[in-house]
Design an enzyme around this catalytic site. Structure first.
Site, PDB file in Angstrom:
ATOM      1  N   SER A 562     -10.372 137.425 -51.531  1.00 21.28           N
ATOM      2  CA  SER A 562     -11.424 136.934 -50.694  1.00 21.28           C
ATOM      3  C   SER A 562     -12.442 138.065 -50.400  1.00 21.28           C
ATOM      4  CB  SER A 562     -10.953 136.418 -49.372  1.00 21.28           C
ATOM      5  OG  SER A 562     -11.906 135.762 -48.495  1.00 21.28           O
ATOM      6  N   ASP A 649     -11.526 125.336 -52.609  1.00 16.60           N
ATOM      7  CA  ASP A 649     -11.822 126.356 -51.590  1.00 16.60           C
ATOM      8  C   ASP A 649     -12.921 126.105 -50.855  1.00 16.60           C
ATOM      9  OD1 ASP A 649     -11.924 128.711 -49.986  1.00 16.60           O
ATOM     10  OD2 ASP A 649     -11.223 129.987 -51.929  1.00 16.60           O
ATOM     11  N   HIS A 681      -8.291 127.749 -50.023  1.00 21.33           N
ATOM     12  CA  HIS A 681      -8.704 129.035 -50.024  1.00 21.33           C
ATOM     13  C   HIS A 681      -7.273 129.900 -50.064  1.00 21.33           C
ATOM     14  CE1 HIS A 681     -10.993 132.541 -49.454  1.00 21.33           C
ATOM     15  NE2 HIS A 681     -10.368 133.086 -48.436  1.00 21.33           N
TER      16      HIS A 681
END
Length: 710
Positions: A562, A649, A681
């Site tokens: 991320s 996501d 995600h």
């Protein structure tokens, strides 16, 4: 490159994305983006390209199939597949979860208390029937017919009769809320679609409080649903039009109030509503003030309802104050003053005491807080590196506090802390099958010197059989980093990580600026126009480990996910010569393009973290100087790169790593893309699927490090 990997590379051709330049102009700067067309998720050509990338990655890693199976088998063999969590008391029941060998998902259960004075959780065994057990929700049954399944809300009413649960079957974090009558086992007609996670049942079991999101995936509205009435009639409790703020709501542990919380990255505000009058008028605790964050919790002191408020107004590392709940904007009483270097994290209030969390010297600490004296009695543990905190304490007046504890070498452990005596009662330690001995492994913290002289902590764990001391010879090393949102990477145990350690790999965490490990200033020094410190800190940590003789560039793989994926892209551009490989999970590598578009999910709220390049030319220029996609180098010999993403996501869109990999290939990099076509995600759902996903990543990592065999 190993011989098998070289052979695989020579035998298949990488997908080549079409170049379809799209112009983007901001602040007088025009950029021609050749791969922006990959953003069109519904375009069959985009899906075809992603599927071609997956096929290429599978072909390129086909030689690792047996290693993947071995690593998956190691994770599976070390895990007690049929197991139970330690029961948590709420009302008249003990609540706990079951896992069953061969099943992907957990099963939520409960069993009745032996008596009202029963505070000792029953010792459960997977092969022994629990007297009076009720199965509340079997996620394996709920997941039937779906490739993906996730619970976003799960709560049982105070009286124990109703169960609220939210289900996502796509990975896009939109949950369908349902309510089940536990007396009949039947779901009520009430169904609420497209909700955010974190819904709650009111203490009187009449209402559901939930949130919904706007088109940018920002939770912006809190709703009140009365059970038995049409969803169309739900009352809007609160709406926040400012796109920088998220909204959520929950009831205090005392069941006295509903707290509605709003937050951006740097500013917060709370509204309070009496739980027995949810259709009444909410009142603000403290009006929002730019740059001021606060969080409040209810307690009763000397018979009066009070709010304890943790805030950072004129207190960088936060202070704790107390106000009357009836007049929260009155003059506050300071109960724990600001102390530089001690970052207060949170206060959990109970009837007779509170638990306070804070950070000091790079480690999270916790203590018991006394309402009468405002004193803090810090809890101590034996290991130098550990993570501990209160967890799973729904009761308002318990004599014990449930604690969770772990370190890099100690598996997840559950204690009950007896408040009256200070005794810690061991309730359970995560079983690790196959003869695991914590003493066989070592953990250590060292400090790397950044280019500006800042001392950056680095945590390491390794297996002693490969050498008690580090630095005697370069070792394969896996360096992890994040460094954003003041998120700290705590010492924690991982069964999957044993597959690395048992092959001689040293696992390390670079606690770079932008995280919260060293207090609020540590975060401030790694955000906005200081963001480059995050990247250079990681590079300096890598150099320190190399210069100390602990590893070498050909034996070093970096990983982040991320915002940590942005870190991975940045360090690959900054210092490609230091790394043999880079593993980037759901990586935020096209940051400038995303942050320039306020219509994309989460963009506006992110401006407090990264800056606003849409309206500020200096921020635009600064972000453009580091965002990985726009800074791929033609002159660099890149390390091997694996990017992992998910089609659904909503936080970091799949298009970012897809574009990044296409651009890296243009520059001659050996880059692979793996895109889960039904996931979000957090990746795939189901524990076996998650183990296989991690085995895929670890097999690639071990292959790059050249340590396939245990």
């Amino acid at each position: 490159m190993t011989e098998s990997r070289a052979a695989a590379a020579a035998s298949v051709s990488a997908p080549v994305a079409d170049r379809r330049p799209t112009a983007r102009t901001h602040h007088g700067d025009t950029v021609q983006d050749p791969y922006e067309w990959l953003r069109a998720k519904d375009d069959p050509q985009v899906i075809e390209h992603l599927e071609a990338e997956n096929a290429y990655t599978q072909a390129r890693t086909a030689h690792l199939e047996s290693l993947r199976e071995r690593v998956f088998g190691e994770i599976k063999s070390r895990t007690q597949e049929s197991d139970l969590s330690v029961p948590t008391r709420r009302g008249d029941w003990w609540y706990y979860g079951r896992t069953v060998e061969g099943k992907q998902y957990g099963i939520q259960c409960r069993a009745p208390l032996a008596s009202p004075d029963d505070w000792t959780p029953p010792e459960l065994s997977a092969d022994v029937e629990v007297p009076g057990e009720e199965v509340l929700l079997d996620a394996n049954v709920e997941a039937e017919g779906h490739e993906f399944f996730s619970l976003g809300s799960f709560e049982v009413s105070t009286d124990g009769n109703l169960m609220l649960y939210g289900v996502d079957v796509a990975g896009d974090e939109r949950y369908l809320l349902r309510v089940r009558d536990l007396r009949t086992g039947q779901d009520l007609p009430d169904e609420i679609p497209d909700t955010f996670s974190g819904a709650s049942l009111s203490p009187d079991s009449r209402f559901v409080v939930y949130s919904t999101v706007d088109d940018a995936w920002r939770p912006d509205t809190v709703w009140l649903h009365e059970l038995g009435t049409p969803v169309a009639d739900d009352a809007k409790l609160f709406h926040e039009p400012d796109e920088k703020f998220w909204v959520g709501a929950g009831f205090t542990r005392s069941d006295k109030y509903l707290m509605i919380g709003l937050g951006s990255s740097i500013t917060s505000e709370e509204w309070i509503l009496d739980a027995d009058d949810l259709r009444g008028q909410a009142r603000v605790v403290w009006p929002r003030e730019e740059g001021v964050e606060y969080d409040s919790d209810h307690a009763v002191v000397d018979g009066q309802d009070v709010l304890y408020i943790l805030h950072n107004k004129n207190a960088l590392d936060f202070e704790l104050v107390r106000v009357a709940a009836s007049d929260p904007q009155g003059t506050p009483e300071v109960v724990v003053p600001h102390a530089p270097g001690r970052r207060l994290l949170g206060l959990s209030t109970f009837r007779d005491f509170a638990v306070i969390g804070y950070r000091r010297e790079g480690l999270a600490r916790m203590g018991m807080f006394d309402y009468a004296t405002s004193g803090i009695d810090e809890l101590t543990f034996d290991e130098p590196l550990y993570a501990a905190g209160a967890a799973g304490n729904p009761e308002w007046a318990p004599p014990v506090i449930r604690l969770g504890y772990a370190s890099f070498v100690t598996p997840g452990t559950v204690y009950d802390y007896v408040v009256a005596t200070g005794e810690k009662l061991l309730r359970k330690r995560e079983p690790v099958l196959g003869g695991y001995e914590p003493a066989d492994y070592a953990q250590q913290r060292m400090w790397a010197t950044a280019a500006d002289g800042t001392q950056v902590p680095v945590s390491l764990v390794w297996k002693r059989s490969f050498g008690d001391e580090l630095g005697d010879a370069p070792r394969p090393l896996h360096l992890y980093g994040y460094g954003s949102y003041e998120h700290s990477i705590e010492p924690g145990f991982s069964v999957a990580r044993l597959s690395e350690l048992d092959r001689g790999v040293v696992f390390a965490v670079a606690h770079v600026r932008g995280g919260g490990e060293m207090g609020r200033q540590w975060y401030e020094d790694g955000k906005l126009l200081h963001k480059r410190n995050t990247f250079t800190d990681f590079v300096d940590c890598a150099r320190h480990l190399i210069d100390a003789g602990i590893t070498s560039p050909d034996r070093l793989v970096a990983e982040g996910g991320s915002a940590g994926g942005l870190l991975m892209g940045a360090i690959a551009n900054l210092a490609p010569e230091l790394f043999a490989g880079v593993l980037a999970n759901v990586p935020f590598v096209d940051a400038l393009t995303s942050i320039l578009d306020p219509s994309l999910p989460l963009t506006v709220i992110e401006w407090d973290e990264w800056g606003d390049p849409l309206h500020d030319a200096d921020v635009y220029a600064y972000m453009k100087s580091y965002t990985p996609y726009e800074n791929v180098r033609e002159d660099a010999a890149y390390p091997h790169i694996l990017a992992v993403t998910s089609l659904n996501d909503t936080r970091v869109l799949y298009v970012e790593p897809a574009k990044w990999v296409a651009r890296l290939r243009e520059a001659g990099a050996d880059a692979l893309l793996k895109c889960e076509m039904v996931a979000g995600h957090g990746g795939v759902s189901g524990r076996y699927n998650a183990w296989r996903e991690r085995a895929f990543e670890l097999a690639w990592l071990l292959d790059v490090l050249g340590v396939a065999e245990a």
